[in-house]
Design a protein around this motif. Structure first.
Motif, mmCIF file in Angstrom:
data_model
loop_
_atom_site.group_PDB
_atom_site.id
_atom_site.type_symbol
_atom_site.label_atom_id
_atom_site.label_comp_id
_atom_site.label_asym_id
_atom_site.label_seq_id
_atom_site.Cartn_x
_atom_site.Cartn_y
_atom_site.Cartn_z
ATOM 1 N N PHE A 30 0.837 -1.197 0.000
ATOM 2 C CA PHE A 30 0.000 0.000 0.000
ATOM 3 C C PHE A 30 0.872 1.247 0.000
ATOM 4 N N SER A 31 0.408 2.229 -0.731
ATOM 5 C CA SER A 31 0.961 3.584 -0.691
ATOM 6 C C SER A 31 -0.085 4.500 -1.297
ATOM 7 N N PRO A 32 -0.058 5.792 -0.969
ATOM 8 C CA PRO A 32 -1.015 6.708 -1.599
ATOM 9 C C PRO A 32 -0.937 6.685 -3.120
ATOM 10 N N ALA A 33 0.284 6.528 -3.656
ATOM 11 C CA ALA A 33 0.426 6.479 -5.112
ATOM 12 C C ALA A 33 -0.242 5.238 -5.693
ATOM 13 N N MET A 34 -0.111 4.102 -4.999
ATOM 14 C CA MET A 34 -0.762 2.880 -5.461
ATOM 15 C C MET A 34 -2.281 3.006 -5.397
ATOM 16 N N LEU A 35 -2.773 3.618 -4.317
ATOM 17 C CA LEU A 35 -4.218 3.796 -4.190
ATOM 18 C C LEU A 35 -4.733 4.694 -5.302
ATOM 19 N N ARG A 36 -3.962 5.718 -5.640
ATOM 20 C CA ARG A 36 -4.350 6.609 -6.726
ATOM 21 C C ARG A 36 -4.403 5.834 -8.046
ATOM 22 N N ALA A 37 -3.416 4.970 -8.271
ATOM 23 C CA ALA A 37 -3.393 4.184 -9.505
ATOM 24 C C ALA A 37 -4.517 3.158 -9.540
ATOM 25 N N SER A 38 -4.935 2.686 -8.367
ATOM 26 C CA SER A 38 -5.974 1.654 -8.325
ATOM 27 C C SER A 38 -7.331 2.181 -8.770
ATOM 28 N N ALA A 39 -7.512 3.497 -8.797
ATOM 29 C CA ALA A 39 -8.796 4.057 -9.230
ATOM 30 C C ALA A 39 -9.129 3.641 -10.651
ATOM 31 N N ALA A 40 -8.117 3.373 -11.461
ATOM 32 C CA ALA A 40 -8.352 2.936 -12.835
ATOM 33 C C ALA A 40 -9.093 1.615 -12.890
ATOM 34 N N HIS A 41 -9.035 0.856 -11.807
ATOM 35 C CA HIS A 41 -9.650 -0.472 -11.779
ATOM 36 C C HIS A 41 -11.009 -0.471 -11.075
ATOM 37 N N PHE A 42 -11.558 0.712 -10.811
ATOM 38 C CA PHE A 42 -12.890 0.792 -10.217
ATOM 39 C C PHE A 42 -13.911 0.050 -11.087
ATOM 40 N N PRO A 43 -13.909 0.241 -12.425
ATOM 41 C CA PRO A 43 -14.821 -0.563 -13.250
ATOM 42 C C PRO A 43 -14.492 -2.054 -13.197
ATOM 43 N N GLY A 44 -13.213 -2.396 -12.980
ATOM 44 C CA GLY A 44 -12.840 -3.799 -12.852
ATOM 45 C C GLY A 44 -13.454 -4.447 -11.629
ATOM 46 N N ALA A 155 -23.358 -5.513 -16.968
ATOM 47 C CA ALA A 155 -22.902 -4.280 -17.606
ATOM 48 C C ALA A 155 -23.165 -3.063 -16.737
ATOM 49 N N GLY A 156 -24.300 -3.070 -16.031
ATOM 50 C CA GLY A 156 -24.641 -1.918 -15.202
ATOM 51 C C GLY A 156 -23.650 -1.669 -14.092
ATOM 52 N N HIS A 157 -23.156 -2.731 -13.471
ATOM 53 C CA HIS A 157 -22.191 -2.565 -12.395
ATOM 54 C C HIS A 157 -20.858 -2.018 -12.912
ATOM 55 N N VAL A 158 -20.498 -2.374 -14.135
ATOM 56 C CA VAL A 158 -19.230 -1.889 -14.691
ATOM 57 C C VAL A 158 -19.363 -0.450 -15.177
ATOM 58 N N VAL A 159 -20.388 -0.172 -15.966
ATOM 59 C CA VAL A 159 -20.572 1.175 -16.527
ATOM 60 C C VAL A 159 -20.736 2.214 -15.424
ATOM 61 N N SER A 160 -21.502 1.879 -14.399
ATOM 62 C CA SER A 160 -21.770 2.853 -13.329
ATOM 63 C C SER A 160 -20.529 3.156 -12.503
ATOM 64 N N ARG A 161 -19.515 2.296 -12.569
ATOM 65 C CA ARG A 161 -18.266 2.548 -11.847
ATOM 66 C C ARG A 161 -17.220 3.256 -12.712
ATOM 67 N N LEU A 194 -7.505 6.658 -16.973
ATOM 68 C CA LEU A 194 -8.835 6.700 -17.581
ATOM 69 C C LEU A 194 -8.939 5.732 -18.761
ATOM 70 N N LEU A 195 -7.836 5.571 -19.480
ATOM 71 C CA LEU A 195 -7.828 4.631 -20.600
ATOM 72 C C LEU A 195 -8.002 3.198 -20.105
ATOM 73 N N VAL A 196 -7.329 2.861 -19.010
ATOM 74 C CA VAL A 196 -7.493 1.526 -18.430
ATOM 75 C C VAL A 196 -8.941 1.312 -17.998
ATOM 76 N N ALA A 197 -9.524 2.324 -17.343
ATOM 77 C CA ALA A 197 -10.921 2.228 -16.920
ATOM 78 C C ALA A 197 -11.845 2.053 -18.122
ATOM 79 N N ALA A 198 -11.573 2.786 -19.200
ATOM 80 C CA ALA A 198 -12.395 2.673 -20.406
ATOM 81 C C ALA A 198 -12.290 1.278 -21.011
ATOM 82 N N MET A 199 -11.103 0.669 -20.918
ATOM 83 C CA MET A 199 -10.933 -0.691 -21.438
ATOM 84 C C MET A 199 -11.765 -1.690 -20.631
ATOM 85 N N TRP A 200 -11.780 -1.523 -19.307
ATOM 86 C CA TRP A 200 -12.643 -2.367 -18.474
ATOM 87 C C TRP A 200 -14.103 -2.215 -18.917
#
Length: 284
Positions: A30-44, A155-161, A194-200
């Motif tokens: 864990f680190s703040p930088a890792m947590l920031r990067a993990s936001a890309a995987h919210f749709p994941g 799809a709804g759970h992914v798109v809404s995230r 954001l690109l990673v999130a869009a791919m999810w």
């Protein structure tokens, strides 16, 4: 790939109750930088939560007797599973936002109310209505066929995230930054994230669009193009809901808090189901 997996598992730790503990948690780190990067995987995270709810829905459809009430039971129990898997994380955000923005027109007072752990009348009513809308809309989609309901909930759970990440990108974080758990997520989300999130998101929509069961097991005749238009209708409805929430937070708070992200996810999920239902109604 190693960083991708670690960031995804960290997103599971932050955004769900899926256990990532012991030696696995030590490996993730864990680190703040890792947590920031993990936001890309919210749709994941939506892939896992939505996938689990979709599997439960399908299983209940097989086990329950053929009845007009079976979609309602499947929708209700699927919603229960989603709440358990996330620890009502997003519903809690919706309640806090409703209490804060419904309880005061003053910005600072609204932020203070949102930090209060107690749930008021506005918050309780908002969560009750949100759960009612989700169950009702999913039951409606389920009345059109098992595949329709399963595809919509996944799809709804992914798109809404996915949409809340644009809020992070476009608005500043406000509130008590020293105590806010969402602050490391909110410094700024990068375009690659954001690109990673869009791919999810696009991956989930492509998988759902290609699912033949959604069409073959439908109670009303509609084509593959109708199904794709329904998914597009859900995405567009979620986009309108996000825009409304974004303008609301911009006007009332001049920014967002972690609760705002959870509230946005809930509203976008409901809007996605509504958009799909309206589009399929047009096809019928």
């Amino acid at each position: 790939m190693r960083s991708f997996i670690r960031h995804y598992l960290l997103a599971l730790q932050f955004f769900s109750r899926v256990p990532v503990t012991g030696r696995l948690a030590d490996w993730v780190g864990f680190s703040p930088a890792m947590l920031r990067a993990s936001a890309a995987h919210f749709p994941g995270v939506g892939w896992l939560v939505g996938g689990a709810v979709a599997l439960l829905t399908w299983g209940l459809w097989v086990l329950l007797p053929p009845s007009p009430y079976s979609p309602l039971v499947a929708a209700a129990l699927g919603t229960v599973l989603s709440v358990v898997m996330t620890g009502a994380f997003h519903e809690d955000g919706l309640a806090d936002v409703a209490d804060g923005l419904g309880g005061s027109l003053n910005r600072e007072r609204a932020l203070d109310i949102m930090k209060d752990s107690r749930v008021g009348a506005f918050g309780a009513i908002a969560v009750m209505l949100a759960l009612l809308c989700k169950v009702a809309l999913l039951a409606l989609l389920g009345s059109l066929g098992a595949g329709v309901m399963v595809g919509a909930v996944f799809a709804g759970h992914v798109v809404s995230r996915t949409w809340p990440l644009l809020t992070i990108r476009l608005l500043p974080h406000v509130g008590d930054t020293a105590q806010s758990k969402s602050k490391p997520l909110a410094d700024q989300i990068s375009l690659p994230a954001l690109l990673v999130a869009a791919m999810w998101c696009f991956g989930a929509l492509a998988l759902t669009a290609a699912a033949p069961a959604a069409i073959e097991m439908a109670a009303i005749p509609f084509s593959a193009s109708d199904w794709c238009r329904a998914l597009l209708g859900g995405v567009l409805a979620a986009a309108v809901a996000w825009l409304w929430m974004y303008r609301w937070f911009s006007r009332r708070l001049q920014g967002f808090t972690g609760d705002c992200l959870g509230a946005t996810q809930q509203v976008c999920e409901i809007a996605f189901y509504l958009g799909m239902a309206c589009a399929l109604g047009g096809a019928a």
